[in-house]
Design an enzyme around this catalytic site. Sequence first.
Site, short mmCIF file in Angstrom:
data_model
loop_
_atom_site.label_atom_id
_atom_site.label_comp_id
_atom_site.label_asym_id
_atom_site.label_seq_id
_atom_site.Cartn_x
_atom_site.Cartn_y
_atom_site.Cartn_z
N PRO A 23 64.34 60.40 58.99
CG PRO A 23 64.90 62.56 59.64
CD PRO A 23 63.73 61.68 59.37
CB ALA A 57 71.34 64.75 60.01
CE1 TYR A 182 73.43 66.85 66.31
CE2 TYR A 182 71.18 66.30 65.65
CZ TYR A 182 72.42 65.91 66.13
OH TYR A 182 72.66 64.60 66.45
C1 LIG Z 1 69.88 55.07 63.73
C2 LIG Z 1 69.13 56.37 63.92
C3 LIG Z 1 69.61 57.51 63.30
C4 LIG Z 1 68.89 58.72 63.41
N1 LIG Z 1 69.32 59.83 62.71
C5 LIG Z 1 68.53 60.94 62.67
C6 LIG Z 1 68.81 61.99 61.77
O1 LIG Z 1 69.73 61.92 60.96
N2 LIG Z 1 68.01 63.08 61.82
C7 LIG Z 1 66.94 63.16 62.67
O2 LIG Z 1 66.25 64.19 62.68
N3 LIG Z 1 66.63 62.15 63.51
C8 LIG Z 1 67.37 61.03 63.49
N4 LIG Z 1 67.01 59.97 64.26
C9 LIG Z 1 65.73 60.02 64.98
C10 LIG Z 1 64.62 59.37 64.12
O3 LIG Z 1 64.45 60.07 62.90
C11 LIG Z 1 63.28 59.33 64.87
O4 LIG Z 1 62.87 60.65 65.11
C12 LIG Z 1 63.40 58.58 66.20
O5 LIG Z 1 64.14 57.37 66.04
C13 LIG Z 1 62.02 58.25 66.78
O6 LIG Z 1 61.24 57.54 65.83
P1 LIG Z 1 61.12 55.92 65.91
O7 LIG Z 1 60.59 55.58 67.27
O8 LIG Z 1 60.15 55.57 64.80
O9 LIG Z 1 62.47 55.34 65.69
C14 LIG Z 1 67.72 58.76 64.20
C15 LIG Z 1 67.27 57.61 64.84
C16 LIG Z 1 67.94 56.42 64.69
C17 LIG Z 1 67.40 55.19 65.36
#
Ligand SMILES: Cc1cc2nc3c(=O)[nH]c(=O)nc-3n(C[C@H](O)[C@H](O)[C@H](O)COP(=O)(O)O)c2cc1C
Length: 368
Positions: A23, A57, A182
């Site tokens: 997400p 989210a 949150y």
């Molecule tokens: C642009 C962006 C928006 C994110 N928004 C959410 C979100 O809405 N809900 C959530 O649980 N995590 C959110 N995250 C965290 C990601 O879901 C993920 O857990 C985190 O980036 C680590 O994974 P990755 O290394 O593959 O990016 C967000 C991350 C990024 C980069």
Amino acid sequence: MASLFTPLTIRGVTFKNRIVVSPMCQYAASQGFATDWHFDHHARFALGGVGGALVEATGITPDGRITPECLGVWDDAHVEGLARIAATYHRQGAVIGIQLSHAGRKGSSTAPWDGGWALPSSDPRAWETVAPSPIAYHEDWPVPHALDESEIVDVVAAFVAAAGRAVAAGFDFVEIHGAHGYLLHSFVSPISNRRTDRYGGTPENRMRLSLEVATAIRAAIPDNMPLFYRASCIDRIPEEGLTLDDAVALAKALKAAGVDVVDCSAGGILVRTNPGHIKEGPGFQIGFAARIRAEADIATMAVGAITEPEQAEDVIASGKADLVAIGRELLADSNFAHRAAGALGIDKPDFVLPERYAFYLQFRRPAP
Ligand SMILES: Cc1cc2nc3c(=O)[nH]c(=O)nc-3n(C[C@H](O)[C@H](O)[C@H](O)COP(=O)(O)O)c2cc1C
């Protein structure tokens, strides 16, 4: 067949492969409504061959949003736009869930590119935030209103109503946002929860709201629909915050409440533990998913700096998790699933629509 490309069925829903779009907030909504940005953003992942995805989210109430530009699911009128996002994935044979969220004391803030900080109370877009206790996220942030028990009942009801709208929009599964500081995480963590009623104090009391939400959503959605819960497995505040032992206990209780998959993230309860500021190395949270899967006997989704096909394959093949969620690497390369299939030596992946195979060959990267 590589484990990463072995389909997975949970309840009545089949993921054609184990790669899931994590997400990711887009800060592109208008009054909670999806906009063209969302449709374009999601289309590239759906075409990129992922098995599943999670919509960012999404606020279950207006004050449950993180920023004024966050998606919402508090009104039946939001269903139409969300249904369009869901259909984008269904056209490519992928499944799609939505992350139901209440931002709690971290709401009423600005998008990262505007600082990611609390809106000043003088800003007409600001709202009063809520939390388990009147403790601010940071000394510069407003002190939140502590929810009383009747307001907690309203929060549970708003989660349930939002889940009903997710079903109406055609989502295949639902994820409860219980991470990143949150509202639900702020109840579970002793750092933000100093209540003395049945929602505070002991670990059982601090978990109570999350379990009430999970139980109520499970009862409200179809039996064949999977329910995910994203947890912050640790608070990264030694001696004060949540530990992995706490996360295992939470996962066991969530399983009993009807949750099918724990999506294993971390951090976010204080500014210095914000997931966006994580500096750890590759796959830094995979161990959380592995331990929860082994000790709580529940399916898990690993997330966090999973960027390489072989790394993702190892997570699934070695039984550390059942799914991998990928965020930033998919932003960088929305064809990650195709890249992974090539790297893992799959010539004709099942996940490519048969009538599209010739098209797929135009850009497939074969195994080196
Ligand atoms: C642009 C962006 C928006 C994110 N928004 C959410 C979100 O809405 N809900 C959530 O649980 N995590 C959110 N995250 C965290 C990601 O879901 C993920 O857990 C985190 O980036 C680590 O994974 P990755 O290394 O593959 O990016 C967000 C991350 C990024 C980069």
